[in-house]
Design an enzyme around this catalytic site. Sequence first.
Site, PDB file in Angstrom:
ATOM      1  NE  ARG A   1      -6.391  40.257  49.379  1.00 43.77           N
ATOM      2  CZ  ARG A   1      -6.388  39.956  50.672  1.00 43.77           C
ATOM      3  NH1 ARG A   1      -6.997  40.718  51.533  1.00 43.77           N
ATOM      4  NH2 ARG A   1      -5.809  38.854  51.079  1.00 43.77           N
TER       5      ARG A   1
ATOM      6  NE  ARG B   1     -13.206  42.554  52.443  1.00 43.47           N
ATOM      7  CZ  ARG B   1     -12.517  42.029  53.449  1.00 43.47           C
ATOM      8  NH1 ARG B   1     -13.146  41.524  54.472  1.00 43.47           N
ATOM      9  NH2 ARG B   1     -11.203  42.040  53.428  1.00 43.47           N
TER      10      ARG B   1
ATOM     11  NE  ARG C   1     -17.158  37.915  50.063  1.00 43.04           N
ATOM     12  CZ  ARG C   1     -17.670  37.105  50.969  1.00 43.04           C
ATOM     13  NH1 ARG C   1     -18.742  36.401  50.695  1.00 43.04           N
ATOM     14  NH2 ARG C   1     -17.111  37.003  52.159  1.00 43.04           N
TER      15      ARG C   1
ATOM     16  CG  ASP D   1      -7.175  33.663  49.397  1.00 44.82           C
ATOM     17  OD1 ASP D   1      -7.367  34.873  49.608  1.00 44.82           O
ATOM     18  OD2 ASP D   1      -6.464  32.957  50.128  1.00 44.82           O
TER      19      ASP D   1
ATOM     20  CE1 TYR E   1      -3.405  32.539  56.872  1.00 44.95           C
ATOM     21  CE2 TYR E   1      -1.687  32.951  55.251  1.00 44.95           C
ATOM     22  CZ  TYR E   1      -2.696  33.418  56.085  1.00 44.95           C
ATOM     23  OH  TYR E   1      -3.003  34.753  56.135  1.00 44.95           O
TER      24      TYR E   1
HETATM   25  O1  CP3 Z   1      -7.379  41.732  43.871  1.00 43.05           O
HETATM   26  C1  CP3 Z   1      -6.501  40.891  44.176  1.00 43.05           C
HETATM   27  O2  CP3 Z   1      -5.418  41.205  44.735  1.00 43.05           O
HETATM   28  C2  CP3 Z   1      -6.693  39.444  43.752  1.00 43.05           C
HETATM   29  C3  CP3 Z   1      -7.213  38.540  44.685  1.00 43.05           C
HETATM   30  C4  CP3 Z   1      -6.461  38.121  45.947  1.00 43.05           C
HETATM   31  C5  CP3 Z   1      -7.173  37.813  47.139  1.00 43.05           C
HETATM   32  N1  CP3 Z   1      -6.278  37.306  48.031  1.00 43.05           N
HETATM   33  C6  CP3 Z   1      -8.623  37.987  47.311  1.00 43.05           C
HETATM   34  C7  CP3 Z   1      -9.197  38.037  48.663  1.00 43.05           C
HETATM   35  C8  CP3 Z   1      -5.114  37.850  46.186  1.00 43.05           C
HETATM   36  C9  CP3 Z   1      -3.905  38.056  45.265  1.00 43.05           C
HETATM   37  C10 CP3 Z   1      -5.001  37.319  47.512  1.00 43.05           C
HETATM   38  C11 CP3 Z   1      -3.735  36.860  48.113  1.00 43.05           C
HETATM   39  C12 CP3 Z   1      -3.684  36.523  49.544  1.00 43.05           C
HETATM   40  N2  CP3 Z   1      -4.643  35.894  50.296  1.00 43.05           N
HETATM   41  C13 CP3 Z   1      -2.554  36.726  50.380  1.00 43.05           C
HETATM   42  C14 CP3 Z   1      -1.228  37.289  49.927  1.00 43.05           C
HETATM   43  C15 CP3 Z   1      -1.241  38.774  49.845  1.00 43.05           C
HETATM   44  C16 CP3 Z   1      -1.274  39.469  51.189  1.00 43.05           C
HETATM   45  O3  CP3 Z   1      -2.301  40.119  51.452  1.00 43.05           O
HETATM   46  O4  CP3 Z   1      -0.302  39.384  51.925  1.00 43.05           O
HETATM   47  C17 CP3 Z   1      -2.880  36.241  51.663  1.00 43.05           C
HETATM   48  C18 CP3 Z   1      -1.981  36.266  52.885  1.00 43.05           C
HETATM   49  C19 CP3 Z   1      -4.203  35.711  51.589  1.00 43.05           C
HETATM   50  C20 CP3 Z   1      -4.982  35.056  52.675  1.00 43.05           C
HETATM   51  C21 CP3 Z   1      -6.234  35.776  52.970  1.00 43.05           C
HETATM   52  N3  CP3 Z   1      -7.379  35.762  52.164  1.00 43.05           N
HETATM   53  C22 CP3 Z   1      -6.532  36.582  54.093  1.00 43.05           C
HETATM   54  C23 CP3 Z   1      -5.570  36.860  55.236  1.00 43.05           C
HETATM   55  C24 CP3 Z   1      -7.851  37.036  53.933  1.00 43.05           C
HETATM   56  C25 CP3 Z   1      -8.656  37.845  54.919  1.00 43.05           C
HETATM   57  C26 CP3 Z   1      -8.226  39.236  54.936  1.00 43.05           C
HETATM   58  C27 CP3 Z   1      -9.387  40.128  54.666  1.00 43.05           C
HETATM   59  O5  CP3 Z   1      -9.114  41.183  54.069  1.00 43.05           O
HETATM   60  O6  CP3 Z   1     -10.517  39.784  55.024  1.00 43.05           O
HETATM   61  C28 CP3 Z   1      -8.346  36.557  52.705  1.00 43.05           C
HETATM   62  C29 CP3 Z   1      -9.688  36.828  52.126  1.00 43.05           C
HETATM   63  C30 CP3 Z   1      -9.696  37.532  50.806  1.00 43.05           C
HETATM   64  N4  CP3 Z   1      -8.885  37.229  49.748  1.00 43.05           N
HETATM   65  C31 CP3 Z   1     -10.590  38.571  50.405  1.00 43.05           C
HETATM   66  C32 CP3 Z   1     -10.288  38.882  49.075  1.00 43.05           C
HETATM   67  C33 CP3 Z   1     -10.988  39.874  48.189  1.00 43.05           C
HETATM   68  C34 CP3 Z   1     -11.707  39.149  51.258  1.00 43.05           C
HETATM   69  C35 CP3 Z   1     -12.814  38.146  51.267  1.00 43.05           C
HETATM   70  C36 CP3 Z   1     -14.214  38.703  51.295  1.00 43.05           C
HETATM   71  O7  CP3 Z   1     -14.708  39.194  50.249  1.00 43.05           O
HETATM   72  O8  CP3 Z   1     -14.853  38.584  52.335  1.00 43.05           O
END
Ligand code: CP3
Length: 340
Positions: free
Chosen positions: A21, A25, A34, A71, A147
Amino acid sequence: MVFIDACFRQETPYTPIWMMRQAGRYLSEYQAVRKRAKNFLDLCADVKLATEVTLQPIEILDVDAAILFSDILLLPHKMGLPLEFLPSFGPKFTQTIQNLEDMKALKRGAYKDLGFVYEIVSSVRAKLDKSKALIGFSGAPWTLATYMLEGQGSKTYSRSKKILYTEPATVHALLEALSDEIIGYLDMQAQAGANALMLFDSWAGALELEAYLEFGWSYIDKITKALKLKHPKIPLIVFPKGVGAYLGHLKGDFEVFGCGWGVPLKLAKEILGGHYVLQGNLEPARLYSQEAMVEGVEHIFGLMGKKAGFIFNLGHGMLPDLPRANAIELVRLVRTQSKR
Ligand code: CP3
């Protein structure tokens, strides 16, 4: 590329670092981009904007690898489940898999509909410095299946577990279908220019050992074997989160084992260090305090040394309210401390 050499246990001038990540944000630059997209899904589908945010951590932090901005839930979404990202709640599938019929209605070959992902990969690779690697990724079958069964994150995973123990054949059919999609999806990312591929099994720790080996790890094993045959020069990274107690059972055809923060690195080194390059696992919350962060880095280098066989990362994703200055400092610290 230092990162790719390190994945294959070659000696490198320093220990490479990237952060899960790392685009997100906590970076004001990310928030600015964004805002230019209607919502998170649109950002993931916009080749220009997604390329820009993928590259931000390279420019701002100087990490050794970029990870595709996308994602894990896009693949199940393209298989037919409507998806929303709700502010301050997270992702939600508004329709879920309830039975074998729902499962059979899923679209096959959905990975072919994710053309924009492959375009983002090529566009990033074209702009990225030759010394930096680009990591492509997918969710692992078990995590994607939970999921699709739950509709959202869960504390108990009771829906997934109920169907797993009452209708195991349905779950296996879903995991089979997902594995085929994931192989196609990662193959296409490799063809588009990804230099390494990573499987996120974020909910691995939800299952008892026997169930995890049958419903989780066996599919990871199948996927890595298929990809290794197609792309022997592309390192594969697996990240099964929350399975510290199962480490002795997790062998397979991949190069790098990602350790979550809950895995004591000493234990991982003893059990897996001879087989795989380890990646991890600084507790992300240590970045709230510069002191705690420095102490964590020193502890990790104390255990892992500065020779080949280790890639520095966080033990899970960056949190939205972590200070960016500490993320920048972490990269600088790891690089200077690990100079050979
Ligand atoms: O920088 C990176 O790592 C690359 C991008 C990336 C995202 N999600 C962007 C993202 C990667 C590799 C993921 C993987 C992901 N997504 C996982 C596996 C890794 C882990 O964290 O265990 C999972 C379980 C998800 C599902 C997911 N997507 C969740 C649970 C959430 C919400 C959590 C949160 O922090 O809000 C997301 C949203 C998400 N994916 C964001 C980002 C940057 C935040 C979205 C936003 O900008 O509002």
